[in-house]
Design a protein around this motif. Sequence first.
Motif, PDB file in Angstrom:
ATOM      1  N   ARG A  16       0.401  -1.161  -0.179  1.00 43.69           N
ATOM      2  CA  ARG A  16      -0.113  -0.039  -0.191  1.00 43.69           C
ATOM      3  C   ARG A  16       0.944   1.081   0.024  1.00 43.69           C
ATOM      4  NH1 ARG A  16      -3.338  -3.123   3.298  1.00 43.69           N
ATOM      5  NH2 ARG A  16      -2.488  -2.433   5.402  1.00 43.69           N
ATOM      6  N   ASP A  19       1.841   1.595  -3.767  1.00 46.72           N
ATOM      7  CA  ASP A  19       1.107   1.676  -3.904  1.00 46.72           C
ATOM      8  C   ASP A  19       0.952   3.187  -3.831  1.00 46.72           C
ATOM      9  OD1 ASP A  19       0.807   0.098  -5.261  1.00 46.72           O
ATOM     10  OD2 ASP A  19      -1.392  -0.926  -4.054  1.00 46.72           O
ATOM     11  N   THR A  20       1.091   4.097  -2.946  1.00 49.42           N
ATOM     12  CA  THR A  20       0.414   5.537  -2.359  1.00 49.42           C
ATOM     13  C   THR A  20       1.628   5.993  -2.746  1.00 49.42           C
ATOM     14  OG1 THR A  20      -0.150   5.623  -0.570  1.00 49.42           O
ATOM     15  CG2 THR A  20       0.084   7.233  -0.562  1.00 49.42           C
ATOM     16  N   LEU A  22       3.805   5.728  -5.926  1.00 44.45           N
ATOM     17  CA  LEU A  22       3.944   5.164  -7.415  1.00 44.45           C
ATOM     18  C   LEU A  22       2.728   6.095  -7.696  1.00 44.45           C
ATOM     19  CD1 LEU A  22       5.458   1.811  -8.196  1.00 44.45           C
ATOM     20  CD2 LEU A  22       6.220   3.738  -8.339  1.00 44.45           C
ATOM     21  N   LYS A  23       1.356   6.684  -7.079  1.00 45.97           N
ATOM     22  CA  LYS A  23       0.337   7.478  -7.593  1.00 45.97           C
ATOM     23  C   LYS A  23       0.699   9.072  -7.261  1.00 45.97           C
ATOM     24  CE  LYS A  23      -3.240   4.226  -6.588  1.00 45.97           C
ATOM     25  NZ  LYS A  23      -4.263   3.555  -5.542  1.00 45.97           N
ATOM     26  N   MET A  24       1.625   9.136  -6.684  1.00 47.21           N
ATOM     27  CA  MET A  24       2.110  10.648  -6.703  1.00 47.21           C
ATOM     28  C   MET A  24       2.643  10.671  -8.329  1.00 47.21           C
ATOM     29  SD  MET A  24       4.829  10.094  -3.612  1.00 47.21           S
ATOM     30  CE  MET A  24       5.725  12.081  -3.651  1.00 47.21           C
ATOM     31  N   TRP A  26       4.335  11.998 -11.716  1.00 46.92           N
ATOM     32  CA  TRP A  26       5.850  11.412 -11.985  1.00 46.92           C
ATOM     33  C   TRP A  26       6.947  11.992 -11.792  1.00 46.92           C
ATOM     34  CZ3 TRP A  26       8.437  12.931 -15.648  1.00 46.92           C
ATOM     35  CH2 TRP A  26       8.237  14.975 -16.338  1.00 46.92           C
TER      36      TRP A  26
END
Length: 407
Positions: A16, A19-20, A22-24, A26
């Motif tokens: 998690r 994922d958090t 990588l969701k920032m 780029w």
Amino acid sequence: MIETGPAPRRSGERDRRTDTFLKMPWWLVVIVVFAAARAVTTAFMLVLAAAQPENAWTAASPRYIDFASMWDGRWYNIIAVSGYPTVLPLTDDGHVGENAWAFMPVYPFVARIVMSLTGAEWALAAVGVSLAAGFGAALVTYRLFRERLDAGASLFGVVVFSVAPVSPLFQVAYAESLHLLLLAVALLLLLRRHYLLLIPVVVVMGFTRPSGLAFALLLVLHVGIRVIRRRQDPFARGDLAAATILAVVSGVVGLGWPASAWAVTGSITAYTDTELAWRSAYIGYQHLVPFTPWFQSLEWWTGSRWGWVVVVAIVIAFVAMMLSRPVRALGLDLRLWLASYALYLFAVFFPQSSTFRLLLPLFPLAAAIAVPRSRIYRVLVVAVSLVLQWGWLLIAWRVDGYDWTPP
């Protein structure tokens, strides 16, 4: 009974968090990665600076910015303050000695502009320019890698780029950081076929670090292959002419700095004589004969005429690497750059302790290293890179008495 519950929970929490992250956006992820790498390098350099004895560039235990502006940083400082000599210095036996013409003008002049605008001292301005250019290079490098790889592999490619053994160059008073920013932009524009936009980038890049002739060779190969494959990859209207003009401009830029040295000093060999002064400590003063320096160097390093065997082995290893699956995944244009720059180094460069620094423009190989997805493999890549980085700082950057291993 074996307890198995906590492990999945820890793994899930880690996933998690990943994922958090990588969701920032780029660009924010790349900035965080590069900043973390620079923090580690800064810690390395502060440890070495604290133990650094007095030397030709600094007092004992210098400030970070003084420690980071040693070696060639002093030459860039001289250029920023005094420009270039109109009369070449001569040694006692009449040969051209080491002088500022070995270093190109864009980086020291940019640092000089920063000094003028901010009032900062040379060391702070120069290191600041390098660090800012390094962040820019990391951002453009990610976009470049995304042309060929998915987001995860591209991001790990930036990690490899950021922790590479010679990555301290991103935060010292050297021109490499600014040159890599320009080179990454140039390669990205080439992949996107923006030939006319490339012209000003190539001009500035060619007066930052020697790269014009290597990039011209890349462009000649690029145009030639596109002409051969014109049915599968047709030129858009005007692109053939634009790409041809670009190749010519790059070639002219590649000869521009030697021509500038000739115009100012009156010596047609001013630039090459200056460059040869640095290798005289190894093999004495000799004329530059293309494609001989590697054989001369390996003969000197091995103390045997069988040094040519090492050269042949290096060439074979490079060719094998270029044919490997991860490197083929980079696509044709990036591989052409790797081949063109390697051929340029093979033609004119005399391998010594600066070799590792001059390999930095081969940075697209970071994307090839990033192709395998094994987590263990990636952790090992980062760990080995950091160990080699520490080794490079110990051997090449730290000054230990009479030091003949400049970075």
